[in-house]
Structures are given as C-alpha cells and as structure tokens.
Motif scaffolding. Structure first.
Motif, PDB file in Angstrom:
ATOM      1  N   UNK A 172      18.263 -14.805   6.463  1.00 57.37           N
ATOM      2  CA  UNK A 172      18.886 -13.477   6.389  1.00 57.37           C
ATOM      3  C   UNK A 172      18.258 -12.585   7.465  1.00 57.37           C
ATOM      4  N   UNK A 173      19.107 -12.062   8.371  1.00 61.13           N
ATOM      5  CA  UNK A 173      18.560 -11.326   9.513  1.00 61.13           C
ATOM      6  C   UNK A 173      17.932  -9.998   9.105  1.00 61.13           C
ATOM      7  N   UNK A 174      18.671  -9.228   8.324  1.00 59.22           N
ATOM      8  CA  UNK A 174      18.184  -7.906   7.946  1.00 59.22           C
ATOM      9  C   UNK A 174      17.871  -7.899   6.454  1.00 59.22           C
ATOM     10  N   UNK A 175      16.595  -7.790   6.133  1.00 60.02           N
ATOM     11  CA  UNK A 175      16.183  -7.845   4.728  1.00 60.02           C
ATOM     12  C   UNK A 175      16.680  -6.641   3.939  1.00 60.02           C
ATOM     13  N   UNK A 179      22.711 -10.120   1.837  1.00 58.74           N
ATOM     14  CA  UNK A 179      22.984 -11.320   2.626  1.00 58.74           C
ATOM     15  C   UNK A 179      24.479 -11.623   2.661  1.00 58.74           C
TER      16      UNK A 179
ATOM     17  N   UNK B  85      10.948  -5.784   0.309  1.00 56.77           N
ATOM     18  CA  UNK B  85      11.763  -6.018   1.509  1.00 56.77           C
ATOM     19  C   UNK B  85      11.642  -4.871   2.503  1.00 56.77           C
ATOM     20  N   UNK B  86      11.514  -3.651   1.991  1.00 57.47           N
ATOM     21  CA  UNK B  86      11.467  -2.489   2.879  1.00 57.47           C
ATOM     22  C   UNK B  86      10.054  -2.236   3.428  1.00 57.47           C
ATOM     23  N   UNK B  89       7.705  -6.280   4.332  1.00 57.81           N
ATOM     24  CA  UNK B  89       8.670  -7.317   4.717  1.00 57.81           C
ATOM     25  C   UNK B  89       7.995  -8.656   5.042  1.00 57.81           C
ATOM     26  N   UNK B  92       8.006 -10.783   1.951  1.00 57.17           N
ATOM     27  CA  UNK B  92       9.311 -11.404   1.677  1.00 57.17           C
ATOM     28  C   UNK B  92       9.537 -12.585   2.607  1.00 57.17           C
ATOM     29  N   UNK B  93       9.281 -12.350   3.888  1.00 57.21           N
ATOM     30  CA  UNK B  93       9.518 -13.391   4.892  1.00 57.21           C
ATOM     31  C   UNK B  93       8.670 -14.634   4.611  1.00 57.21           C
ATOM     32  N   UNK B  96      10.024 -16.491   1.534  1.00 54.57           N
ATOM     33  CA  UNK B  96      11.297 -17.166   1.785  1.00 54.57           C
ATOM     34  C   UNK B  96      11.147 -18.359   2.717  1.00 54.57           C
TER      35      UNK B  96
END
Lengths: 215, 316
Positions: A172-175, A179, B85-86, B89, B92-93, B96
């Motif tokens: 997913x490009x933009x968290x 998505x 996520x905000x 991040x 999250x990354x 995932x």
C-alpha cells in the motif's frame, strides 16, 4: 468426487493403520530382545472438555491440550477440507476463518478456541450452493491438484474483507489512505498461501472476478 | 509435543503467580512461534497459562502524548491503527513487511518481541546449538551462515533476532511495561530488553522468570519521514537478510536501526550524527567491529547500499 473421496480416505486410513501396527510390533520385539528400553512412566495430561462453534454448529469435545485446532477439525469433527500441508504455519493450506479473520489452524490449540466463531471451507459453501469465491476458482481453474485450494479460498474471502476494512499491506503506497482493490494488493496479501502447482495467476483471476472489477 | 496442562488465566496476578510457581510453566498468547517450537520439542512447557482473556488488547493515548499498545494487540491491528499509520509509520511498515496475513492476525505485540531466532541449527534438534542446549556448541559458526549475525556476535552464537516489528520499536525508543510475579510493575527501555548472546545465548532477554509484558509504549511522535526497507530472498513472506528502519528529518539528521544483523534490534545512536555525511560514514559507525563469516560477508555492503537507498528515498 463425492463417492470417491470417502473411499480414498478410508483406504489411506486403513493402509496407514496397518503399516503403523507392523512398525510398532517390530520395535517392541527388538526392544524386548535387547532390553534397551526401560519402561517409562507415561504422563497423560488432563483432557479438557471444550465447546467448539464451527460453521454455526456447536460441538462438545474432550481433547488433549496438545491437539491443534486443525487436528480437532480434521480428526474429531471430520471436517477434512482444511489441509495439513507443512504443520508449521508456512504454507497456508490449513487457513480457516475465526471471528471473521483468517488464521492458520495448525499453530493454535483447540483448547484456545473455545468461545470463538470458526468457519472452515465446509461452512463457506456446499457443492449445490457454492460461495462466489468457490465458483470463481472453478471458473478460472484456480487449482491443479487442489490440496491448497480450501486454504486459498478461505484466505481470499477474509483477505477481501481486510481490504474493505481499510487494513493496509506491504505494497500500500499511502498508509493514510484506504488501500485499493488491485491485483498487486491481492498478490502481496495472498503470499501466506503457497501453491505447489503454481496456479497463482488463475487464483488471481478468480479473486478479481469476485471483486467484480477489472484490476 | 510433550504433555502439558492448560488453563486460561482470569487475572494478571494469577497469571504471573502461576508461571513463576509452576516449574516449566509458560504464557501463551498468539502461539504462532511457541506452538511451532513445541511440536519440535524445542520448547517443552509443562503448563501453559493462556493470557488471551486478560484484556491487554487496547491501543490508547499515553499521558505524555505517546501511544500505549497492549501486549495482546495483534500485529495486523497495530499495523492498521490510524494513529500508528500517521505518526509512527515506520512501525506499520515494519509489521506489514513481516510474516503473512494469517500470522499477523494471530501474533501479538509482546510475542513478536519475544519470538525465538529462525537459525536453522536452532530448529534442527540433531545438531548442536548453544541456544537450544547450553554448551553443546554452535553449528552455525563454520556451518551454513548466510542468514546469520555480523555484529554483537560471540563464539557461542551468531543467531539473529528475526523480528521486523522490534527494529521499528527500537528506532522509536519504545518502552516495555511489565508486571513481576510479586505484583510490582516496571518499565524497561527496549534497548535493554534483548541481550547479546555472549556465552549464554539461551538467555535472550532481561525479563525475570514469570515476568509478563503488559504493554509497549511509544513516546511522543518525532515527525520526519518514516521508512522501512526489508531485503529478503523473495518479495513477500520471508525473513530479512537485512532490513533498515529510518526516520529522516528535513535537515538530513535522523535515526537508523538495522535488522537481520544481530541477536537484538541493532541501533548505534552515536553513529547517527554521521547521517548527513551519507551511507558510507553512517554504516561504518553502525557496523563497527563487525565479525563476518564467508557466507554472510555480503551483509556489510548490503546494509550500506540499503541505507543509501533509504536516505535517497527520504530526500525525494
């Protein structure tokens, strides 16, 4: 298929049982002859009475705490759709849906799943009333040998719910945005289901068909 | 699997008291690593205390403007949390990039931190392994060691910590909250949670017997560009050869942590002042005193190039 499956299964069970019996007998004789093996105290863990809710029905079971959920489904409830591939959480063939989320049933114990809503491939659809994902797998030839298929289908169904719920993935490009339903997202999100026959592109087509968009 | 007794804990106090008093008892939460190791009889608990009903599954704001993550929050929920996520991040990354969708739905925050190495010799019970069986020897040293550690290693063990999440937690200066068997609580900076192998590689963390992680807290967000780059043998669902977690600020300063290179999440704060000087200088500091094998020598250059790539991406 419906008539062949049980008989094949019975054949395998009978053969396996007799092979085991032969091996056990041989070992016992050797052990007695050499007197190597000392009688060991066998520690039996206390069995536990659990109530499993599977595909909408409740099942009261007395299980050894060691029994995985996968073994309970297959060996105790005869729900043999979920497959034991690696038994190590690496192949995804045992994927089922618990409380709406996909998990591998080989890495959780049956005793840990009391009070949860379990859905297996048998609960998604029946031969006369297929789940749309099952129908799409057939239409797009999303399998060859079929061993990974129940896990692929359970995984795909719950995976689409994860995308709908806005859960991001590695690609997913933009968290900070939801998505998208794209092929690249599906590929990444299905990486926990291995297909030895390599039917991936057809599995992909089946998922895309269910989503109902050209992606 | 060896026989064990099983019960569900109904309170924290009961859970820690039981695990500390019953010989061979262990906590179980997600189970994705423990059940696997029990099948191989690498883990042989006599008693399992299931802590899934203890309500440690909330993500909430902390008093100092940070985030408090319950020990039982599943990896997929943590990665999908809007605030993570905000503002965090990189976490999250990292999450995932790890495991599969199914495993992330099962695995917990605390369990992820405490997972065991995936060194193939640790898993192969026919081979010596100091981590599995103290003083039996290390098969990876002189063996197949492509996946193994290059910094902080010892003559007893060159295993790596397999977690992606832990690398981001280390980068973010997370703190681990615990409750001890006597009921008292304490906080442990993540840097002090995991141990280096030294000559006791079977002791992997600084928790006491029966001590339970209840939450992981993140300090106030630090801004910047958050990046996590994982290099692995296939595009998805594989452990890292190496990984780089970074937060880069507009002025070119920032922080970096590296995965797949050590027995613990690897971060050298003193080296981070060299970030504006570029990847070569930064890597020299991070991997100072590296001890490589023939098989894993490539990791030194791979770390440098991955850091270079990450710094470029941050600029873009």
């Amino acid at each position: 298929m419906t008539t062949f499956d049980p008989s094949r299964r019975k054949f395998i069970q009978t053969t396996a049982a007799s092979t085991c019996a032969v091996i056990t007998a041989k070992l016992t004789t050797e052990a007695e002859a050499k007197s190597v093996l000392q009688p060991k105290q066998v520690v039996e863990p206390a069995k536990i009475n659990i109530l499993l809710r599977v595909n909408g029905s409740e099942h009261q079971l007395m299980v050894d705490p060691r029994m995985t959920l996968l073994d309970a489904l297959r060996e105790r409830l005869q729900l043999t759709g979920s497959k034991k591939g690696c038994d190590q959480g690496q192949c995804g063939a045992c994927t089922i849906i618990v409380d709406g989320r996909r998990i591998v049933s080989c890495l959780t114990l049956a005793v840990m799943q009391e009070g949860h809503e379990i859905t297996t491939i048998e609960g998604l659809g029946t031969p006369t009333n297929l789940h749309p994902m099952q129908a799409a797998f057939i239409k797009h030839d999303g399998y060859q040998c079929g061993f990974c298929t129940p896990g692929q289908i359970c995984s795909a169904v719950a995976m689409l719910d994860e995308v709908k719920a806005g859960m991001p993935s590695h690609v997913t490009r933009d968290l900070n945005r939801s998505p998208e339903m794209t092929a690249i997202e599906f590929r990444e999100r299905m990486s926990g289901n291995i297909c030895r026959c390599g039917a991936y592109s057809n599995i992909q087509d089946a998922i895309v068909e269910v989503v109902g968009e050209r992606v | 699997m060896k026989a064990f007794n099983y019960e569900r804990a109904t309170s924290l106090a009961e859970a820690v008291a039981k695990v500390s008093h019953i010989k061979g008892a262990k906590f179980i939460a997600g189970g994705t690593n423990l059940v696997d190791l029990m099948k191989l009889q690498i883990e042989t608990p006599t008693h399992l205390i299931d802590i899934n009903d203890l309500g440690l599954n909330k993500i909430e704001a902390s008093a100092d403007g940070g985030l408090r993550i319950g020990a039982l929050v599943r990896n997929s929920d943590l990665a999908a949390n809007q605030q993570v996520r905000r503002d965090y991040a990189v976490l999250s990354r990292a999450l995932l990039a790890g495991a599969s969708g199914q495993l992330r739905n099962q695995a917990t925050t605390a369990g992820n931190l405490l997972q065991r190495t995936r060194c193939p010799y640790f898993y192969d019970t026919n081979m010596p392994c100091n981590k599995r069986e103290p003083n039996s020897g290390c098969s990876a040293i002189g063996g197949y060691s492509r996946l193994h550690a290059i910094v902080g290693v010892s003559n007893s063990c060159i295993a790596t910590h397999p977690s992606d999440m832990a690398i981001a937690m280390r980068l973010l200066d997370a703190t681990v909250e615990t409750v001890r068997p006597n009921g008292s609580t304490r906080t442990i900076p993540i840097a002090e949670l995991h141990r280096l192998p030294e000559n006791t590689p079977h002791i992997e963390h600084t928790l006491e017997a029966g001590e339970l992680i209840t939450a992981v807290t993140l300090p106030k967000p630090v801004g910047g560009t958050h990046l996590y780059r994982k290099v692995r043998d296939r595009a998805s669902y594989a452990f890292a050869l190496i990984s780089v977690a970074a937060i880069v600020q507009r002025d070119g300063t920032g922080r970096v942590a590296v995965g797949g290179v050590a027995h613990k999440p690897w971060r050298v704060e003193a080296a981070e002042r060299d970030m504006p000087r570029g990847a070569k200088a930064l890597t020299a500091g991070i991997l100072a005193n590296a001890r490589i094998t023939h098989d894993n020598a490539f990791k030194v250059l791979l770390v440098e190039r991955t850091i270079a790539s990450v710094l470029n991406e941050a600029k873009a």
